[in-house]
Design an enzyme around this catalytic site. Structure first.
Site, PDB file in Angstrom:
ATOM      1  CG  PHE A 136       9.521   2.207  12.805  1.00 14.16           C
ATOM      2  CD1 PHE A 136       8.503   1.271  12.868  1.00 14.16           C
ATOM      3  CD2 PHE A 136       9.192   3.536  12.618  1.00 14.16           C
ATOM      4  CE1 PHE A 136       7.168   1.658  12.748  1.00 14.16           C
ATOM      5  CE2 PHE A 136       7.864   3.943  12.497  1.00 14.16           C
ATOM      6  CZ  PHE A 136       6.851   2.998  12.556  1.00 14.16           C
ATOM      7  CE1 TYR A 155      -3.845  -3.043  12.893  1.00 11.67           C
ATOM      8  CE2 TYR A 155      -4.254  -5.120  11.769  1.00 11.67           C
ATOM      9  CZ  TYR A 155      -4.382  -4.317  12.884  1.00 11.67           C
ATOM     10  OH  TYR A 155      -5.041  -4.781  13.986  1.00 11.67           O
ATOM     11  CD  GLU A 156      -2.215  -5.881   6.468  1.00  9.23           C
ATOM     12  OE1 GLU A 156      -3.428  -5.830   6.758  1.00  9.23           O
ATOM     13  OE2 GLU A 156      -1.600  -4.917   5.938  1.00  9.23           O
ATOM     14  CG  PHE A 208      -2.055   0.970   1.103  1.00  9.41           C
ATOM     15  CD1 PHE A 208      -3.158   0.687   0.320  1.00  9.41           C
ATOM     16  CD2 PHE A 208      -1.995   2.181   1.759  1.00  9.41           C
ATOM     17  CE1 PHE A 208      -4.202   1.603   0.201  1.00  9.41           C
ATOM     18  CE2 PHE A 208      -3.024   3.102   1.654  1.00  9.41           C
ATOM     19  CZ  PHE A 208      -4.133   2.810   0.867  1.00  9.41           C
ATOM     20  CG  HIS A 249      -7.416   3.863   8.607  1.00  8.44           C
ATOM     21  ND1 HIS A 249      -7.890   2.592   8.848  1.00  8.44           N
ATOM     22  CD2 HIS A 249      -6.411   3.715   7.718  1.00  8.44           C
ATOM     23  CE1 HIS A 249      -7.203   1.727   8.141  1.00  8.44           C
ATOM     24  NE2 HIS A 249      -6.296   2.381   7.444  1.00  8.44           N
TER      25      HIS A 249
END
Length: 156
Positions: free
Chosen positions: A114, A58-59, A22, A89
């Protein structure tokens, strides 16, 4: 006095890059920066780099957890981008991604760098993916290599 510092060069390090699809137009620039840093500055060979793609930020923690659980990699570089919109969101995705990746690092004693952009606008994302503000993918990759070397020194 002893001082432990990690060098960036880690030619034998096995690195996994987990990357979200994404916002791929941003994330692919982060990936290019990470790969360049690993190879050029870290002296890591292509054979020691694995790229794992997942749907979104998120995954990333679940994928990173499975990579860490495999015990085949010295460090993980997580790459993605979460761009604020008009709903909450953003807060949920960015927060859970950050928390989950930190948990993986602690649970599996594996550095998880990160490289997930959490920005307010597409312009900020572009700046941090290789233009005005450098490439955060490259910075995350170098952080991962430094942590591999720091932990190696602590353990020896």
């Amino acid at each position: 006095m002893n001082v432990i510092e990690g060098a960036i060069a880690a030619p034998n390090a096995k690195i996994a890059i987990v990357i979200a699809r994404f916002n791929s137009f941003i994330n692919e620039s982060l990936l290019a920066g990470a790969l360049d840093a690993l190879k050029r500055q870290g002296q890591v060979s292509d054979d020691n780099i694995t790229v794992v793609r997942c749907p979104g930020a998120y995954e990333l923690p679940l994928v990173a957890q499975q990579v860490a659980k495999s015990d085949r990699y010295d460090a993980i570089v997580a790459l993605g981008s979460v761009i604020r919109g008009g709903t909450p969101h953003f807060d949920y995705v960015a927060g859970e991604c950050n928390k989950g990746l930190a948990q993986v690092a602690l649970e599996y004693n594996t550095p998880v760098a990160f490289g997930v952009l959490t920005v307010d606008s597409i312009e900020q994302a572009i700046e941090r993916a290789g233009t005005k503000a450098g490439n955060k993918g490259a910075e995350a990759a170098l952080s991962a290599l430094e942590m591999v070397n720091v932990l190696s020194q602590i353990e020896s």
